[in-house]
Design a protein around this motif. Structure first.
Motif, PDB file in Angstrom:
ATOM      1  N   ALA A 190      24.030   6.377   0.799  1.00 11.98           N
ATOM      2  CA  ALA A 190      24.530   6.697   2.135  1.00 11.98           C
ATOM      3  C   ALA A 190      24.085   5.596   3.093  1.00 11.98           C
ATOM      4  O   ALA A 190      23.263   4.745   2.755  1.00 11.98           O
ATOM      5  CB  ALA A 190      23.985   8.050   2.600  1.00 11.98           C
ATOM      6  N   ILE A 191      24.670   5.657   4.272  1.00 16.04           N
ATOM      7  CA  ILE A 191      24.219   4.785   5.352  1.00 16.04           C
ATOM      8  C   ILE A 191      23.817   5.662   6.526  1.00 16.04           C
ATOM      9  O   ILE A 191      24.351   6.757   6.700  1.00 16.04           O
ATOM     10  CB  ILE A 191      25.294   3.768   5.786  1.00 16.04           C
ATOM     11  CG1 ILE A 191      26.539   4.475   6.334  1.00 16.04           C
ATOM     12  CG2 ILE A 191      25.628   2.823   4.656  1.00 16.04           C
ATOM     13  CD1 ILE A 191      27.542   3.555   7.010  1.00 16.04           C
ATOM     14  N   LYS A 192      22.880   5.178   7.275  1.00 13.96           N
ATOM     15  CA  LYS A 192      22.528   5.808   8.541  1.00 13.96           C
ATOM     16  C   LYS A 192      23.149   4.942   9.620  1.00 13.96           C
ATOM     17  O   LYS A 192      22.793   3.767   9.764  1.00 13.96           O
ATOM     18  CB  LYS A 192      21.015   5.891   8.717  1.00 13.96           C
ATOM     19  CG  LYS A 192      20.591   6.496  10.036  1.00 13.96           C
ATOM     20  CD  LYS A 192      19.072   6.476  10.174  1.00 13.96           C
ATOM     21  CE  LYS A 192      18.645   6.950  11.540  1.00 13.96           C
ATOM     22  NZ  LYS A 192      17.193   6.744  11.736  1.00 13.96           N
ATOM     23  N   THR A 250      23.757   4.330  13.557  1.00 10.37           N
ATOM     24  CA  THR A 250      23.076   4.653  14.806  1.00 10.37           C
ATOM     25  C   THR A 250      23.794   4.004  15.980  1.00 10.37           C
ATOM     26  O   THR A 250      24.216   2.852  15.902  1.00 10.37           O
ATOM     27  CB  THR A 250      21.607   4.181  14.757  1.00 10.37           C
ATOM     28  OG1 THR A 250      20.982   4.716  13.587  1.00 10.37           O
ATOM     29  CG2 THR A 250      20.837   4.640  15.984  1.00 10.37           C
ATOM     30  N   ASP A 256      20.872   5.889  20.419  1.00 10.83           N
ATOM     31  CA  ASP A 256      20.040   6.370  19.314  1.00 10.83           C
ATOM     32  C   ASP A 256      20.591   7.609  18.610  1.00 10.83           C
ATOM     33  O   ASP A 256      19.930   8.156  17.729  1.00 10.83           O
ATOM     34  CB  ASP A 256      18.580   6.592  19.722  1.00 10.83           C
ATOM     35  CG  ASP A 256      17.867   5.283  20.014  1.00 10.83           C
ATOM     36  OD1 ASP A 256      18.213   4.259  19.379  1.00 10.83           O
ATOM     37  OD2 ASP A 256      16.992   5.268  20.889  1.00 10.83           O
ATOM     38  N   ALA A 261      22.334   9.289  15.759  1.00 12.15           N
ATOM     39  CA  ALA A 261      22.467   8.784  14.390  1.00 12.15           C
ATOM     40  C   ALA A 261      23.123   9.827  13.505  1.00 12.15           C
ATOM     41  O   ALA A 261      22.982  11.034  13.727  1.00 12.15           O
ATOM     42  CB  ALA A 261      21.097   8.416  13.829  1.00 12.15           C
ATOM     43  N   VAL A 262      23.841   9.344  12.531  1.00  4.13           N
ATOM     44  CA  VAL A 262      24.522  10.211  11.585  1.00  4.13           C
ATOM     45  C   VAL A 262      24.489   9.539  10.218  1.00  4.13           C
ATOM     46  O   VAL A 262      24.477   8.312  10.111  1.00  4.13           O
ATOM     47  CB  VAL A 262      25.979  10.493  12.043  1.00  4.13           C
ATOM     48  CG1 VAL A 262      26.808   9.235  12.069  1.00  4.13           C
ATOM     49  CG2 VAL A 262      26.622  11.559  11.203  1.00  4.13           C
ATOM     50  N   GLU A 263      24.417  10.367   9.186  1.00  5.64           N
ATOM     51  CA  GLU A 263      24.450   9.857   7.824  1.00  5.64           C
ATOM     52  C   GLU A 263      25.886   9.920   7.312  1.00  5.64           C
ATOM     53  O   GLU A 263      26.559  10.949   7.450  1.00  5.64           O
ATOM     54  CB  GLU A 263      23.519  10.687   6.938  1.00  5.64           C
ATOM     55  CG  GLU A 263      23.212  10.032   5.622  1.00  5.64           C
ATOM     56  CD  GLU A 263      22.073  10.731   4.892  1.00  5.64           C
ATOM     57  OE1 GLU A 263      22.340  11.279   3.804  1.00  5.64           O
ATOM     58  OE2 GLU A 263      20.937  10.722   5.413  1.00  5.64           O
ATOM     59  N   ARG A 284      30.797  12.203  11.884  1.00  7.35           N
ATOM     60  CA  ARG A 284      30.532  10.866  11.334  1.00  7.35           C
ATOM     61  C   ARG A 284      31.246   9.772  12.118  1.00  7.35           C
ATOM     62  O   ARG A 284      31.010   8.590  11.879  1.00  7.35           O
ATOM     63  CB  ARG A 284      30.980  10.815   9.869  1.00  7.35           C
ATOM     64  CG  ARG A 284      30.165  11.705   8.969  1.00  7.35           C
ATOM     65  CD  ARG A 284      30.695  11.689   7.565  1.00  7.35           C
ATOM     66  NE  ARG A 284      29.963  12.650   6.736  1.00  7.35           N
ATOM     67  CZ  ARG A 284      30.385  13.107   5.570  1.00  7.35           C
ATOM     68  NH1 ARG A 284      31.535  12.685   5.070  1.00  7.35           N
ATOM     69  NH2 ARG A 284      29.666  13.987   4.904  1.00  7.35           N
ATOM     70  N   ILE A 332      23.378  -0.152  11.312  1.00  7.56           N
ATOM     71  CA  ILE A 332      23.622   0.517  10.022  1.00  7.56           C
ATOM     72  C   ILE A 332      22.435   0.239   9.135  1.00  7.56           C
ATOM     73  O   ILE A 332      22.057  -0.918   8.943  1.00  7.56           O
ATOM     74  CB  ILE A 332      24.917   0.023   9.353  1.00  7.56           C
ATOM     75  CG1 ILE A 332      26.143   0.437  10.169  1.00  7.56           C
ATOM     76  CG2 ILE A 332      24.999   0.523   7.910  1.00  7.56           C
ATOM     77  CD1 ILE A 332      27.456  -0.087   9.622  1.00  7.56           C
ATOM     78  N   ASP A 333      21.832   1.297   8.619  1.00 11.66           N
ATOM     79  CA  ASP A 333      20.753   1.178   7.652  1.00 11.66           C
ATOM     80  C   ASP A 333      21.248   1.757   6.334  1.00 11.66           C
ATOM     81  O   ASP A 333      21.683   2.913   6.294  1.00 11.66           O
ATOM     82  CB  ASP A 333      19.503   1.945   8.101  1.00 11.66           C
ATOM     83  CG  ASP A 333      18.931   1.389   9.383  1.00 11.66           C
ATOM     84  OD1 ASP A 333      18.504   0.221   9.371  1.00 11.66           O
ATOM     85  OD2 ASP A 333      18.902   2.120  10.398  1.00 11.66           O
ATOM     86  N   ILE A 356      20.824   3.495   2.963  1.00 15.23           N
ATOM     87  CA  ILE A 356      19.868   4.418   2.354  1.00 15.23           C
ATOM     88  C   ILE A 356      20.167   4.447   0.859  1.00 15.23           C
ATOM     89  O   ILE A 356      21.272   4.767   0.464  1.00 15.23           O
ATOM     90  CB  ILE A 356      20.020   5.842   2.929  1.00 15.23           C
ATOM     91  CG1 ILE A 356      19.879   5.820   4.438  1.00 15.23           C
ATOM     92  CG2 ILE A 356      19.020   6.788   2.278  1.00 15.23           C
ATOM     93  CD1 ILE A 356      20.326   7.106   5.108  1.00 15.23           C
TER      94      ILE A 356
END
Length: 156
Positions: free
Chosen positions: A82-84, A86, A90, A92-94, A144, A152-153, A155
């Motif tokens: 997945a990506i987080k 943001t 701040d 944020a959604v997965e 989303r 984008i982080d 995961i």
């Protein structure tokens, strides 16, 4: 040279209508401890996707242009997880990587041909082609659809 290796595109100093300067970082992607920053010209240099759809936040049919989420994640070699995502504020959604398919969501940087200002959900907005499939018309998908995206982080 891949887009991952490219930190900033050579760009003019002219301000975009959104109030963002062309050379400003508009998206930061973190993957495997590496940080890649994109300015608007770098995103616009990637293959653009465009579709028309209605949204619950706008009136009438809208045309969105941007980078396919699938293509962006493919550039980073991301195929699962997945990506987080943001936003500037701040929020944020997965988003599952499974959403990043051909003909799926894009990271839109243009609405009806124009750059989006922060006031108008820009400069980046994750948009799904809501009218193309009833599965895209759910509260989960709407949640989303993050606007004012700036990070984008990945995961894993």
């Amino acid at each position: 040279m891949t887009f991952i290796m490219r930190v900033f595109a050579v760009s003019a100093l002219a301000a975009l209508p959104s109030g963002v300067f062309a050379q400003d970082v508009v998206l930061t992607v973190t993957h495997g401890g590496e940080v890649t920053e994109f300015d608007m010209p770098a995103l616009e240099a990637m293959e653009a996707q465009e579709f028309e759809t209605t949204t619950i936040w706008t009136e009438g049919l809208q045309t969105f242009t941007g980078v396919s989420l699938a293509a962006l994640l493919d550039d980073f070699g991301v195929t699962e997880g997945a990506i987080k995502a943001t936003a500037i504020n701040d929020y944020a959604v997965e988003i599952p990587v499974d959403d990043a398919i051909e003909g799926g969501p894009i990271i839109a940087y243009r609405l009806n041909g124009d750059p989006m200002s922060v006031r108008d959900k820009g400069p980046l907005w994750v948009v799904y082609p809501y009218d193309s499939d009833k599965a895209y018309q759910t509260e989960i998908i709407y949640s989303r659809s993050i606007w004012q995206l700036d990070r984008i982080d990945v995961i894993e």
